[in-house]
Design a protein around this motif. Sequence first.
Motif, PDB file in Angstrom:
ATOM      1  N   SER A 429       0.835  -1.209   0.000  1.00  0.00           N
ATOM      2  CA  SER A 429       0.000   0.000   0.000  1.00  0.00           C
ATOM      3  C   SER A 429       0.866   1.254   0.000  1.00  0.00           C
ATOM      4  O   SER A 429       0.500   2.274  -0.610  1.00  0.00           O
ATOM      5  N   MET A 430       2.016   1.180   0.662  1.00  0.00           N
ATOM      6  CA  MET A 430       2.903   2.345   0.652  1.00  0.00           C
ATOM      7  C   MET A 430       3.544   2.541  -0.722  1.00  0.00           C
ATOM      8  O   MET A 430       3.698   3.671  -1.194  1.00  0.00           O
ATOM      9  N   GLN A 431       3.887   1.435  -1.383  1.00  0.00           N
ATOM     10  CA  GLN A 431       4.438   1.558  -2.730  1.00  0.00           C
ATOM     11  C   GLN A 431       3.416   2.213  -3.657  1.00  0.00           C
ATOM     12  O   GLN A 431       3.769   3.056  -4.493  1.00  0.00           O
ATOM     13  N   ALA A 432       2.148   1.848  -3.508  1.00  0.00           N
ATOM     14  CA  ALA A 432       1.091   2.467  -4.321  1.00  0.00           C
ATOM     15  C   ALA A 432       1.026   3.968  -4.066  1.00  0.00           C
ATOM     16  O   ALA A 432       0.808   4.769  -4.996  1.00  0.00           O
ATOM     17  N   LYS A 433       1.196   4.375  -2.811  1.00  0.00           N
ATOM     18  CA  LYS A 433       1.159   5.803  -2.486  1.00  0.00           C
ATOM     19  C   LYS A 433       2.363   6.534  -3.077  1.00  0.00           C
ATOM     20  O   LYS A 433       2.237   7.644  -3.627  1.00  0.00           O
ATOM     21  N   TYR A 434       3.547   5.923  -2.985  1.00  0.00           N
ATOM     22  CA  TYR A 434       4.742   6.586  -3.527  1.00  0.00           C
ATOM     23  C   TYR A 434       4.698   6.635  -5.049  1.00  0.00           C
ATOM     24  O   TYR A 434       5.173   7.603  -5.655  1.00  0.00           O
ATOM     25  N   ASP A 435       4.118   5.625  -5.667  1.00  0.00           N
ATOM     26  CA  ASP A 435       3.920   5.670  -7.117  1.00  0.00           C
ATOM     27  C   ASP A 435       3.000   6.839  -7.482  1.00  0.00           C
ATOM     28  O   ASP A 435       3.201   7.515  -8.504  1.00  0.00           O
ATOM     29  N   THR A 436       1.997   7.087  -6.649  1.00  0.00           N
ATOM     30  CA  THR A 436       1.065   8.186  -6.891  1.00  0.00           C
ATOM     31  C   THR A 436       1.764   9.537  -6.774  1.00  0.00           C
ATOM     32  O   THR A 436       1.542  10.442  -7.594  1.00  0.00           O
ATOM     33  N   VAL A 437       2.615   9.687  -5.773  1.00  0.00           N
ATOM     34  CA  VAL A 437       3.379  10.935  -5.608  1.00  0.00           C
ATOM     35  C   VAL A 437       4.219  11.207  -6.857  1.00  0.00           C
ATOM     36  O   VAL A 437       4.253  12.340  -7.368  1.00  0.00           O
ATOM     37  N   LYS A 438       4.868  10.161  -7.372  1.00  0.00           N
ATOM     38  CA  LYS A 438       5.699  10.334  -8.559  1.00  0.00           C
ATOM     39  C   LYS A 438       4.849  10.616  -9.793  1.00  0.00           C
ATOM     40  O   LYS A 438       5.193  11.473 -10.619  1.00  0.00           O
ATOM     41  N   GLU A 439       3.737   9.918  -9.929  1.00  0.00           N
ATOM     42  CA  GLU A 439       2.865  10.113 -11.091  1.00  0.00           C
ATOM     43  C   GLU A 439       2.326  11.541 -11.151  1.00  0.00           C
ATOM     44  O   GLU A 439       2.263  12.148 -12.232  1.00  0.00           O
ATOM     45  N   TYR A 440       1.944  12.085  -9.997  1.00  0.00           N
ATOM     46  CA  TYR A 440       1.361  13.429  -9.970  1.00  0.00           C
ATOM     47  C   TYR A 440       2.427  14.528  -9.873  1.00  0.00           C
ATOM     48  O   TYR A 440       2.095  15.711  -9.954  1.00  0.00           O
ATOM     49  N   GLY A 441       3.672  14.159  -9.680  1.00  0.00           N
ATOM     50  CA  GLY A 441       4.738  15.152  -9.600  1.00  0.00           C
ATOM     51  C   GLY A 441       4.648  16.047  -8.389  1.00  0.00           C
ATOM     52  O   GLY A 441       4.880  17.262  -8.477  1.00  0.00           O
ATOM     53  N   LEU A 442       4.332  15.453  -7.230  1.00  0.00           N
ATOM     54  CA  LEU A 442       4.114  16.236  -6.012  1.00  0.00           C
ATOM     55  C   LEU A 442       5.421  16.569  -5.304  1.00  0.00           C
ATOM     56  O   LEU A 442       6.462  15.961  -5.542  1.00  0.00           O
ATOM     57  N   ARG A 443       5.331  17.529  -4.394  1.00  0.00           N
ATOM     58  CA  ARG A 443       6.486  17.946  -3.595  1.00  0.00           C
ATOM     59  C   ARG A 443       6.965  16.816  -2.692  1.00  0.00           C
ATOM     60  O   ARG A 443       8.160  16.657  -2.451  1.00  0.00           O
ATOM     61  N   GLY A 444       6.016  16.016  -2.145  1.00  0.00           N
ATOM     62  CA  GLY A 444       6.418  14.935  -1.258  1.00  0.00           C
ATOM     63  C   GLY A 444       5.258  14.395  -0.456  1.00  0.00           C
ATOM     64  O   GLY A 444       4.105  14.437  -0.888  1.00  0.00           O
ATOM     65  N   VAL A 445       5.576  13.881   0.744  1.00  0.00           N
ATOM     66  CA  VAL A 445       4.574  13.255   1.600  1.00  0.00           C
ATOM     67  C   VAL A 445       4.663  13.815   3.012  1.00  0.00           C
ATOM     68  O   VAL A 445       5.696  14.359   3.419  1.00  0.00           O
ATOM     69  N   SER A 446       3.555  13.649   3.744  1.00  0.00           N
ATOM     70  CA  SER A 446       3.510  14.065   5.149  1.00  0.00           C
ATOM     71  C   SER A 446       2.849  12.958   5.946  1.00  0.00           C
ATOM     72  O   SER A 446       1.725  12.537   5.635  1.00  0.00           O
ATOM     73  N   TYR A 447       3.544  12.460   6.979  1.00  0.00           N
ATOM     74  CA  TYR A 447       3.043  11.325   7.760  1.00  0.00           C
ATOM     75  C   TYR A 447       2.267  11.774   8.991  1.00  0.00           C
ATOM     76  O   TYR A 447       2.698  12.661   9.731  1.00  0.00           O
ATOM     77  N   TRP A 448       1.138  11.128   9.200  1.00  0.00           N
ATOM     78  CA  TRP A 448       0.481  11.166  10.495  1.00  0.00           C
ATOM     79  C   TRP A 448       0.474   9.727  11.005  1.00  0.00           C
ATOM     80  O   TRP A 448      -0.180   8.872  10.437  1.00  0.00           O
ATOM     81  N   ALA A 449       1.163   9.457  12.061  1.00  0.00           N
ATOM     82  CA  ALA A 449       2.112  10.295  12.778  1.00  0.00           C
ATOM     83  C   ALA A 449       3.245   9.375  13.214  1.00  0.00           C
ATOM     84  O   ALA A 449       3.067   8.170  13.336  1.00  0.00           O
ATOM     85  N   LEU A 450       4.424   9.973  13.467  1.00  0.00           N
ATOM     86  CA  LEU A 450       5.540   9.186  13.958  1.00  0.00           C
ATOM     87  C   LEU A 450       5.204   8.598  15.327  1.00  0.00           C
ATOM     88  O   LEU A 450       4.354   9.104  16.043  1.00  0.00           O
ATOM     89  N   GLY A 451       5.917   7.523  15.674  1.00  0.00           N
ATOM     90  CA  GLY A 451       5.672   6.870  16.956  1.00  0.00           C
ATOM     91  C   GLY A 451       4.864   5.597  16.821  1.00  0.00           C
ATOM     92  O   GLY A 451       4.638   4.892  17.808  1.00  0.00           O
TER      93      GLY A 451
END
Length: 470
Positions: A429-451
């Motif tokens: 599921s994370m690979q799918a999200k990172y593929d989406t970031v690359k496909e859309y040419g986004l600045r990056g990602v923001s996680y909720w939440a560490l810990g």
Amino acid sequence: MRIHVVQSGETLWQIAQNYGTAISQIVLLNELENPDLLVVGQTLVIPEPGSEYVIQPGDTLWQIAQMFGVSVQELAAANNIADPSLIYAGQLLQNPYFTHTVSAGEYIWLIAQWYGVSPEQIIAANNIEPPGLIFPGQQLRIPAPVKPLTEVNGYITRVDAQGVPEVMRLGKYLTYLSPFMYSITEDGSLTTLPEQPVLEAARANNIAPLLVVTNFTQNEFNSDLAASVLRSTEAQEQLINDLLEIMRAKGYAGVNFDFEYVYPEDRENYNQFLRLVVARLRPEGFLVSTALAPKETADQVGLLYEAHDYAAHGEIVDFVVLMTYEWGWAGGEPWAIAPINKVRDVLDYAVTVIPRDKILMGVPLYGRDWEIPWVEGTFASTVSPKEAVQLAAANGVSIQYNETYQSPFFRYSDESGQEHEVWFEDARSMQAKYDTVKEYGLRGVSYWALGTPFPQNWPVLQDNFTIRKY
């Protein structure tokens, strides 16, 4: 790095043999507490032998550099390690080079084309003298292909000394750290936060801290509290002055406004407030960002959405965090937390009004466990992805995967006979999200939440991107 989905009857020994790697490498990278207990449908991240190495207890960066045949400085730079003396067991390290053995008829330009690097890079990496002659059997160091550069923000709720180990261990993966949170008061002043320990850990890892400002009080976002500030010139002046004082004193790089459930009539007040903030903060070099609800249209109805003006924020601030999660929220029916089809619906609208290089896509690091059949008024419990797999193992059930949502899930019955449904995240599921970031040419990602323990996320992130550091 490979992603492996466990099949019925497989053992860790068989999986390690198939990939040509050591069991200990897989165990540490995936934080497997019982290597003999695998779940059908569970994902494992597998390091690539020779080009990737999982740090073992007692290792030093010098030893690993010797094994890879590179300098400590090269290895540290390639893996975003700020202090070569601080490395952590279970972290994945990638070799900045790999080896190519020259065959008859090959020449540098052709080899460079194969690997997606320039001839000059190969010449420099191997100290080849002009005119660049190579010979069969010669072993060349080939620079690893350059990965897309991205920015990564991590919200963190444990901001005292308890949060320090998490920031130190994950520091190489983060551009920004956002301690949660400072709240506004009716007169515009800010509450206090004992976040100095995690700020020091951020500085040690070249992470830019962002001061998070919210209208959160008494365990909820308060519309009236936001209105009291957004409708008062005096309160806004007080807030900006307090903000600047704290940021200067504590070394913040910027601010992130997370104003939620703002009254629709305060939409333009919020926009104008952001303009005032930018006018005061940008000359001092501070970044200004906002967190926005996941809208699919400009006129989406609802208190969560209406005051969040995507087009205005995209024009005013340096970047935005789209909170593309919580479809499967604790008080609702069982569902994927961030179904990729819904995430894409939000992005399809967002990129029409916000520059792509200003968008951080929100990503959840957690899952949820619902009792089923779901009853309105009941709430799911939050589980980490690691805990979700342990739940499936303890109850002897297989993990399934929804292709539409790109999310794993399973059902089980507890000791009382109560049925449960669990949705969470895994390497797929994370690979799918990172593929989406690359496909859309986004600045990056923001996680909720560490810990939240999710060991597989970090090598998948590292395999996809180079993380920008400030």
